[in-house]
Write a protein that holds these residues in place. Sequence first.
Motif: not given
Lengths: 137, 208
Positions: B83-108
């Motif tokens: 559970s610790h690993a899941l939360l940390i990895l999810l947090f880092l994954h979210t950061l990666r998505v933002i910082w690589t611009g992968a949240y932008r259209p068409p991926r809203q």
Amino acid sequence: MIDYVKSSPHFFRLIKRAFVAVCLILLVLAAVIPAPLQEAADFGRVPNPSKSAWFLLWTQELVSYSNYFVYLIVVMGLFFALLPWLPRTRPAERACWFPREQRVVNLLTLASFVLIVTLTIIAVFFRGENWSFVLPF
Amino acid sequence: MSFVREFIAHLFPRVVRRNDLKLTYTFCLGGLAFTAFLLLMASGLLLLFYYQPTAEGAFASILFLEEQVAGGKYLRSLHRLSSHALLILLFLHTLRVIWTGAYRPPRQLNWLIGFALLCLALFAGYTGYLLPMDQLALWATQTGMELLHTLPGGGILHAFLVPDGIGGSLSLLRFYALHIVVLPAAMLILISLHFYRVRKDKGVLPYL
């Protein structure tokens, strides 16, 4: 000409390795790090300080300064939830780390990340009785 | 079994760009988080055979698991670490998505699904925290619930989650049901949607 390779075996090999690596790390760590278990829950004895779960501690730390900081948490949540719909967000054309056209978002995200991690560390290691600041050593 | 292998193979594109296979492209964080999630479900399923979701029996069943069941202590440790690993990895994954611009259209939409998954994982972690019913579990959860009151509308949520107070029989049962049925089911549905949208928006790795 884009250099394509077949997913099988190239991509799948990478996926399998990542999968096995995480499984092994967790399986080994679980043997080394025991889960803590304290005495049975006692409603009559409140620990001082009473800390929430580690992944929520940053919110507790924030709210300990002022109750109104809960709105900062809500705003942060809304901001990140609605990130793709911010004005002047344009479709991404090429993947790259820290694109220049979203400089503001990059900085705000970095600030949020540093804030959350810092608050968590402070709350875990530097809060003692009555939520007073203490050195952990 | 070739059916299973082919089904899994269909989750991924037939070809990928060689450059996309560099580890630093995504660090595989989403996949790693899913791996931790699978371990969580496997270990959690086994823990189900011993845990009693009653105010009187919860702690005793954990004691029994730890002291009488071979590998019980290990299993609980694995569940917790996953559970610790899941939360940390999810947090880092979210950061990666933002910082690589992968949240932008068409991926809203996929961004929203991922964000919901992060919230569900946090909620699952929170509901699971109480279940051992030791001093740490009880008061950490109680403290978390007090934080809820500072939220507008927190009182309603509080009344639903803990109708008879943290550690009361009804509340513990409710946390238990949420933790082992409602939240994992919701997460599995959203994970499937997430994977589907990844393929639909082109490529497991961004920008095929």
